[in-house]
Write a protein that holds these residues in place. Structure first.
Motif, PDB file in Angstrom:
ATOM      1  N   GLY A   1       2.246   1.986   5.700  1.00  0.00           N
ATOM      2  CA  GLY A   1       2.802   2.638   6.872  1.00  0.00           C
ATOM      3  C   GLY A   1       2.416   1.949   8.166  1.00  0.00           C
ATOM      4  N   TYR A   2       3.153   2.319   9.215  1.00  0.00           N
ATOM      5  CA  TYR A   2       2.927   1.828  10.575  1.00  0.00           C
ATOM      6  C   TYR A   2       2.912   3.030  11.510  1.00  0.00           C
ATOM      7  CZ  TYR A   2       4.344  -2.706   8.609  1.00  0.00           C
ATOM      8  OH  TYR A   2       4.441  -3.838   7.828  1.00  0.00           O
ATOM      9  N   VAL A   3       1.929   3.077  12.407  1.00  0.00           N
ATOM     10  CA  VAL A   3       1.804   4.174  13.354  1.00  0.00           C
ATOM     11  C   VAL A   3       2.261   3.704  14.728  1.00  0.00           C
ATOM     12  CG1 VAL A   3       0.246   5.828  14.446  1.00  0.00           C
ATOM     13  CG2 VAL A   3      -0.124   5.157  12.057  1.00  0.00           C
ATOM     14  N   PHE A   4       3.244   4.421  15.293  1.00  0.00           N
ATOM     15  CA  PHE A   4       3.791   4.099  16.614  1.00  0.00           C
ATOM     16  C   PHE A   4       3.189   4.998  17.687  1.00  0.00           C
ATOM     17  CE2 PHE A   4       6.911   1.931  14.170  1.00  0.00           C
ATOM     18  CZ  PHE A   4       7.646   1.105  15.011  1.00  0.00           C
ATOM     19  N   GLU A   5       2.892   4.410  18.815  1.00  0.00           N
ATOM     20  CA  GLU A   5       2.550   5.158  20.031  1.00  0.00           C
ATOM     21  C   GLU A   5       3.153   4.425  21.213  1.00  0.00           C
ATOM     22  OE1 GLU A   5      -1.574   5.970  20.654  1.00  0.00           O
ATOM     23  OE2 GLU A   5      -1.828   7.031  18.760  1.00  0.00           O
ATOM     24  N   ASN A   6       3.936   5.153  22.007  1.00  0.00           N
ATOM     25  CA  ASN A   6       4.532   4.580  23.228  1.00  0.00           C
ATOM     26  C   ASN A   6       5.258   3.266  22.959  1.00  0.00           C
ATOM     27  OD1 ASN A   6       3.429   6.693  24.858  1.00  0.00           O
ATOM     28  ND2 ASN A   6       1.466   5.619  24.850  1.00  0.00           N
ATOM     29  N   GLY A   7       5.988   3.244  21.840  1.00  0.00           N
ATOM     30  CA  GLY A   7       6.823   2.091  21.545  1.00  0.00           C
ATOM     31  C   GLY A   7       6.127   0.912  20.907  1.00  0.00           C
ATOM     32  N   GLU A   8       4.847   1.046  20.623  1.00  0.00           N
ATOM     33  CA  GLU A   8       4.101  -0.051  20.017  1.00  0.00           C
ATOM     34  C   GLU A   8       3.441   0.408  18.721  1.00  0.00           C
ATOM     35  OE1 GLU A   8       1.925  -2.792  22.829  1.00  0.00           O
ATOM     36  OE2 GLU A   8       2.095  -1.041  24.144  1.00  0.00           O
ATOM     37  N   ILE A   9       3.230  -0.524  17.802  1.00  0.00           N
ATOM     38  CA  ILE A   9       2.481  -0.229  16.578  1.00  0.00           C
ATOM     39  C   ILE A   9       0.999  -0.357  16.899  1.00  0.00           C
ATOM     40  CG2 ILE A   9       1.974  -0.998  14.228  1.00  0.00           C
ATOM     41  CD1 ILE A   9       4.901  -1.928  14.063  1.00  0.00           C
ATOM     42  N   VAL A  10       0.274   0.749  16.688  1.00  0.00           N
ATOM     43  CA  VAL A  10      -1.154   0.764  17.032  1.00  0.00           C
ATOM     44  C   VAL A  10      -2.050   0.701  15.798  1.00  0.00           C
ATOM     45  CG1 VAL A  10      -0.820   1.902  19.247  1.00  0.00           C
ATOM     46  CG2 VAL A  10      -1.115   3.299  17.188  1.00  0.00           C
ATOM     47  N   VAL A  11      -1.514   1.137  14.649  1.00  0.00           N
ATOM     48  CA  VAL A  11      -2.267   1.078  13.393  1.00  0.00           C
ATOM     49  C   VAL A  11      -1.284   0.759  12.278  1.00  0.00           C
ATOM     50  CG1 VAL A  11      -3.812   2.274  11.788  1.00  0.00           C
ATOM     51  CG2 VAL A  11      -3.847   2.892  14.214  1.00  0.00           C
ATOM     52  N   GLN A  12      -1.715  -0.026  11.319  1.00  0.00           N
ATOM     53  CA  GLN A  12      -0.907  -0.277  10.134  1.00  0.00           C
ATOM     54  C   GLN A  12      -1.828  -0.486   8.938  1.00  0.00           C
ATOM     55  OE1 GLN A  12       0.747  -4.042  11.862  1.00  0.00           O
ATOM     56  NE2 GLN A  12       0.376  -4.845   9.795  1.00  0.00           N
ATOM     57  N   GLY A  13      -1.292  -0.258   7.749  1.00  0.00           N
ATOM     58  CA  GLY A  13      -2.103  -0.443   6.553  1.00  0.00           C
ATOM     59  C   GLY A  13      -1.451   0.204   5.361  1.00  0.00           C
ATOM     60  N   THR A  14      -2.134   0.151   4.221  1.00  0.00           N
ATOM     61  CA  THR A  14      -1.631   0.837   3.037  1.00  0.00           C
ATOM     62  C   THR A  14      -1.693   2.342   3.274  1.00  0.00           C
ATOM     63  OG1 THR A  14      -3.783   1.031   1.961  1.00  0.00           O
ATOM     64  CG2 THR A  14      -2.549  -1.026   1.602  1.00  0.00           C
ATOM     65  N   ALA A  15      -0.973   3.078   2.441  1.00  0.00           N
ATOM     66  CA  ALA A  15      -0.985   4.538   2.580  1.00  0.00           C
ATOM     67  C   ALA A  15      -2.398   5.083   2.449  1.00  0.00           C
ATOM     68  CB  ALA A  15      -0.069   5.158   1.530  1.00  0.00           C
ATOM     69  N   ASN A  16      -3.168   4.565   1.508  1.00  0.00           N
ATOM     70  CA  ASN A  16      -4.541   5.032   1.321  1.00  0.00           C
ATOM     71  C   ASN A  16      -5.414   4.715   2.529  1.00  0.00           C
ATOM     72  OD1 ASN A  16      -4.086   6.150  -1.201  1.00  0.00           O
ATOM     73  ND2 ASN A  16      -4.628   4.282  -2.301  1.00  0.00           N
ATOM     74  N   GLU A  17      -5.206   3.537   3.128  1.00  0.00           N
ATOM     75  CA  GLU A  17      -5.974   3.172   4.322  1.00  0.00           C
ATOM     76  C   GLU A  17      -5.662   4.099   5.483  1.00  0.00           C
ATOM     77  OE1 GLU A  17      -6.428  -1.665   3.497  1.00  0.00           O
ATOM     78  OE2 GLU A  17      -4.763  -0.882   4.708  1.00  0.00           O
TER      79      GLU A  17
END
Length: 235
Positions: free
Chosen positions: A205-221
């Motif tokens: 997955g990828y986590v978006f905040e204010n139009g930018e990716i702030v965190v990414q990783g495997t689902a478990n991570e």
């Protein structure tokens, strides 16, 4: 299968997404997490070809598709199921499904086979195939929206907030269906606020905040990330 490289999209002077980099491998379930307005839907519209890129490039099956018309992307196998379902409420269930097969409209045998597959996946739609789409419950309408998208024979299916507004039991059933679709060989990209449910079936997955990716990783991570848990899972 899909790669976004340094993609930015502006709405006038407003930057909706900035320098987004995403990779989706064939066969994966990938989730985009974030609050409303974080940039998930804009990313989907950029991939579909609805939004023009202001920077970067998008590749599908190793071909650059930035700027390609949306209908050409659908023909190539990129299909989006939009947030809010966007059904034709005064048309029947079956008419809505057939609209999803518009790009294959001359292939009548294929359309019949696709209809049978959708009805097998969602038996309630077969039961109500002559009912107007607007008369269905929220969960049934979401099933119809996904079924219509499947009629386009996607290689990559993008689901924008498939669980929004649904009762918890229906949400659980919906994610079981998403897993089943994936097992049939369709790669999935989800935009979701229900992080716990989405990450329970996703590969990464990828986590978006204010139009930018702030965190990414495997689902478990991501499930183990304290910041992600506090912001999106409530734990």
């Amino acid at each position: 299968m899909l790669k976004l490289t340094d993609v930015s999209v502006n709405y006038g002077s407003f930057t909706a997404i900035k320098h987004v980099n995403i990779e989706v491998t064939e066969g994966e379930i990938v989730v985009l997490l974030g609050a409303n307005g974080a940039g998930k839907s804009t990313t989907f519209r950029a991939i579909s070809g609805i939004n023009k890129l202001d920077n970067g490039e998008i590749y599908f099956q190793n071909r650059a598709i930035g700027g390609r018309a949306p209908d050409k992307n659908v023909q190539a196998g990129i299909v989006q199921c939009a947030e809010g379902r966007k059904l034709f409420p005064q048309m029947t269930v079956q008419e809505n499904l057939r609209m999803g097969a518009y790009v294959h409209r001359r292939k009548k045998t294929e359309i019949k086979h696709s209809l049978e597959n959708v009805y097998e996946l969602f038996p309630i739609l077969k039961e109500k195939h002559h009912h107007d789409a607007g008369s269905l419950s929220g969960g049934q309408q979401q099933m119809l929206a996904i079924g219509r998208a499947l009629m386009s024979k996607p290689k990559l299916l993008m689901l924008d907030e498939p669980s929004v507004g649904l009762a918890p039991l229906i949400v659980e059933q919906m994610f079981q269906v998403i897993e089943e679709i994936n097992r049939e060989g369709i790669t999935l990209l989800l935009a979701e606020q229900n992080a716990n449910a989405a990450l329970s079936i996703a590969d990464k997955g990828y986590v978006f905040e204010n139009g930018e990716i702030v965190v990414q990783g495997t689902a478990n991570e991501l499930l183990a990330n304290d910041d992600v848990r506090k912001a999106y899972i409530g734990a």
